[in-house]
Design a protein around this motif. Structure first.
Motif, PDB file in Angstrom:
ATOM      1  N   ARG A 124      -4.932  -0.293   0.721  1.00 36.16           N
ATOM      2  CA  ARG A 124      -4.730  -0.119   2.247  1.00 36.16           C
ATOM      3  C   ARG A 124      -5.921  -0.332   3.011  1.00 36.16           C
ATOM      4  O   ARG A 124      -5.994  -0.382   4.139  1.00 36.16           O
ATOM      5  CB  ARG A 124      -3.856   1.297   2.387  1.00 36.16           C
ATOM      6  CG  ARG A 124      -5.080   2.524   2.264  1.00 36.16           C
ATOM      7  CD  ARG A 124      -4.303   3.566   2.387  1.00 36.16           C
ATOM      8  NE  ARG A 124      -5.072   4.848   2.414  1.00 36.16           N
ATOM      9  CZ  ARG A 124      -5.588   5.642   1.425  1.00 36.16           C
ATOM     10  NH1 ARG A 124      -5.656   5.107   0.032  1.00 36.16           N
ATOM     11  NH2 ARG A 124      -6.316   6.533   1.477  1.00 36.16           N
ATOM     12  N   SER A 138       0.861  -1.165  -0.015  1.00 32.66           N
ATOM     13  CA  SER A 138       0.075   0.193   0.043  1.00 32.66           C
ATOM     14  C   SER A 138       0.783   1.229   0.027  1.00 32.66           C
ATOM     15  O   SER A 138       0.455   2.339  -0.058  1.00 32.66           O
ATOM     16  CB  SER A 138      -1.054   0.024   1.240  1.00 32.66           C
ATOM     17  OG  SER A 138       0.168  -0.194   2.348  1.00 32.66           O
ATOM     18  N   ARG A 139       1.989   1.129  -0.379  1.00 28.06           N
ATOM     19  CA  ARG A 139       3.033   2.309   0.048  1.00 28.06           C
ATOM     20  C   ARG A 139       2.942   3.309  -0.567  1.00 28.06           C
ATOM     21  O   ARG A 139       3.416   4.532  -0.500  1.00 28.06           O
ATOM     22  CB  ARG A 139       4.653   1.755   0.091  1.00 28.06           C
ATOM     23  CG  ARG A 139       4.800   1.170  -1.301  1.00 28.06           C
ATOM     24  CD  ARG A 139       6.544   0.463  -1.259  1.00 28.06           C
ATOM     25  NE  ARG A 139       6.676  -0.350  -2.395  1.00 28.06           N
ATOM     26  CZ  ARG A 139       7.234   0.502  -3.360  1.00 28.06           C
ATOM     27  NH1 ARG A 139       7.775   1.666  -3.333  1.00 28.06           N
ATOM     28  NH2 ARG A 139       7.676   0.001  -4.536  1.00 28.06           N
ATOM     29  N   ALA A 168      -8.884  -3.517   6.417  1.00 23.82           N
ATOM     30  CA  ALA A 168      -7.865  -2.967   7.074  1.00 23.82           C
ATOM     31  C   ALA A 168      -8.179  -3.130   8.712  1.00 23.82           C
ATOM     32  O   ALA A 168      -9.378  -3.258   9.129  1.00 23.82           O
ATOM     33  CB  ALA A 168      -7.585  -1.414   7.013  1.00 23.82           C
ATOM     34  N   GLY A 217      -2.154   3.850   6.150  1.00 21.67           N
ATOM     35  CA  GLY A 217      -2.968   2.701   6.423  1.00 21.67           C
ATOM     36  C   GLY A 217      -4.211   3.315   6.948  1.00 21.67           C
ATOM     37  O   GLY A 217      -5.194   2.409   7.192  1.00 21.67           O
ATOM     38  N   GLU A 276      -2.784  -3.608   7.482  1.00 23.06           N
ATOM     39  CA  GLU A 276      -2.325  -2.413   8.135  1.00 23.06           C
ATOM     40  C   GLU A 276      -0.964  -1.988   7.770  1.00 23.06           C
ATOM     41  O   GLU A 276      -0.281  -2.611   7.123  1.00 23.06           O
ATOM     42  CB  GLU A 276      -2.363  -2.448   9.649  1.00 23.06           C
ATOM     43  CG  GLU A 276      -1.329  -3.709  10.203  1.00 23.06           C
ATOM     44  CD  GLU A 276      -1.435  -3.717  11.594  1.00 23.06           C
ATOM     45  OE1 GLU A 276      -2.364  -3.171  12.022  1.00 23.06           O
ATOM     46  OE2 GLU A 276      -0.500  -4.224  12.389  1.00 23.06           O
ATOM     47  N   ASP A 277      -0.921  -0.736   7.504  1.00 18.52           N
ATOM     48  CA  ASP A 277       0.350   0.039   7.224  1.00 18.52           C
ATOM     49  C   ASP A 277       0.527   1.370   8.305  1.00 18.52           C
ATOM     50  O   ASP A 277      -0.213   2.248   7.943  1.00 18.52           O
ATOM     51  CB  ASP A 277       0.277   0.401   5.840  1.00 18.52           C
ATOM     52  CG  ASP A 277       1.603   1.299   5.108  1.00 18.52           C
ATOM     53  OD1 ASP A 277       2.490   1.291   6.025  1.00 18.52           O
ATOM     54  OD2 ASP A 277       1.577   1.004   3.911  1.00 18.52           O
TER      55      ASP A 277
END
Length: 355
Positions: free
Chosen positions: A230, A78-79, A243, A200, A287-288
């Motif tokens: 995300r 998801s970056r 998420a 996230g 999750e991020d």
């Protein structure tokens, strides 16, 4: 980057009020009071980089820098998603300004009782207060890469849990604000108004919330989040992974799997809705907690192999000296914009170098 243009102001002024016990739940549906967030608008407009909607495609792992074995980028799929706050440009004066803006918002109930506002005006106020607190805290801590320790719901000493903020004599925390909103607004859309600084979590917007447009803006954030890596991913064509943020806001989803699935379907774009047709299993596993800035909290000037002080095929002006992961993030944004035929082009030099 930005200058103070005045404290949060009111259209009308009342006598001071104090609270006792829980945050107020009364409201005035006929209220004519409106809060003006011009200073917060100035901050967000000058410091938030709108990344545009997600492609809902997992990002490939970042490569190592050409001049180093280090990987400074967020490595999560998801970056590349979510709007970015350019904390790297904040100097001491801007950090102090953010704290002042936060304190101005905390002082509002001394001028107009919250109960005298309409319910939508209250909601916008709680979001803006929460988000100003978070902006000031992250700016103060920056550079920082992982934000999870600040928001850990299991640790009493986490910033999220600490009652550090004086609201007319009542000491409150970020958790108090989130709980108050989630418990008193019976609409899952409210979970998308809390800025928490991480990739996230829901998007930071380029303008403050207002009572007039708060639900329109929340719906926009919901569509962005639901249709992003995300927020949601289909796993082996039979499981919808969502998420862990949804678990955090589980009070809005009492029958968690059924309610989350219904909610996701409601805000899915047609292409994703087709992918989840027949999928009924829900698992909160995404999750991020990497910071949603340009540099991933890493300011080292390494790499820059794509740089060259020239325009590429899209007409994007690239400057030298930027880390590879910053260049990749900016290129992703502009190629995506070009693909969707949006008007205008982005000058990377302008975005990174100043306003």
């Amino acid at each position: 980057m930005f200058k103070k243009i005045g404290a949060v102001c009111l259209c009308l002024v009342l006598t001071p009020a104090t609270f006792a016990g829980d945050l107020p739940t009364e409201n005035d549906p006929n209220s004519k009071y409106r809060l003006n967030y011009s200073d917060m608008n100035a901050v967000l407009k000058s410091s938030v980089l709108d990344m545009g909607p997600s492609t809902h495609k997992r990002a490939k792992k970042p490569r190592k820098s050409t001049s180093s074995r280090m990987i400074l980028a967020n490595q999560m799929p998801s970056r590349l998603e979510g709007n970015r706050v350019m904390f790297d440009k904040f100097e001491d004066a801007q950090v102090e300004y953010l704290k002042g803006m936060r304190d101005d918002l905390l002082a509002i109930p001394a001028q107009v009782p919250i109960e005298k506002l309409s319910k939508d005006e209250q909601l916008a106020y709680w979001f803006n207060l929460h988000n100003a607190i978070v902006l000031a805290k992250i700016a103060e801590e920056y550079p920082i890469t992982k934000l999870e320790p600040l928001f850990d719901p299991e640790k009493s000493d986490a910033f999220y849990q600490q009652k550090l903020f004086d609201l007319s004599g009542t000491m409150i925390s970020l958790k108090d604000i989130q709980d108050h909103v989630v418990e008193n607004w019976d609409d899952p859309l409210v979970i998308y108004g809390f800025y928490m600084g991480a990739v996230g979590t829901p998007n930071v917007r380029t303008a403050a919330y207002t009572g007039a447009t708060v639900f329109e803006d929340l719906k926009s954030n919901a569509i962005d989040y639901v249709n992003s890596v995300r927020g949601t991913q289909v796993w082996k064509k039979k499981q919808l992974r969502v998420a862990t943020y949804y678990e955090r806001m589980a009070a809005q989803f009492p029958n968690f799997e059924d309610d989350v699935m219904k909610h996701v379907r409601q805000y899915s774009k047609p292409g994703f809705l087709a992918k989840i047709d027949g999928v009924n299993e829900v698992s909160a596993r995404i999750e991020d907690w990497h910071i949603a800035d340009l540099y991933n909290g890493n300011m080292a000037q390494v790499g820059g192999s794509l740089a060259g002080n020239s325009s590429d095929a899209l007409g994007i002006q690239i400057i030298s000296g930027l880390p590879d992961h910053v260049l990749e993030l900016l290129r992703y944004r502009d190629e995506k914009n070009a693909d969707t035929k949006r008007e205008g082009k982005v000058d990377v030099e302008e975005v990174v170098g100043g306003r």
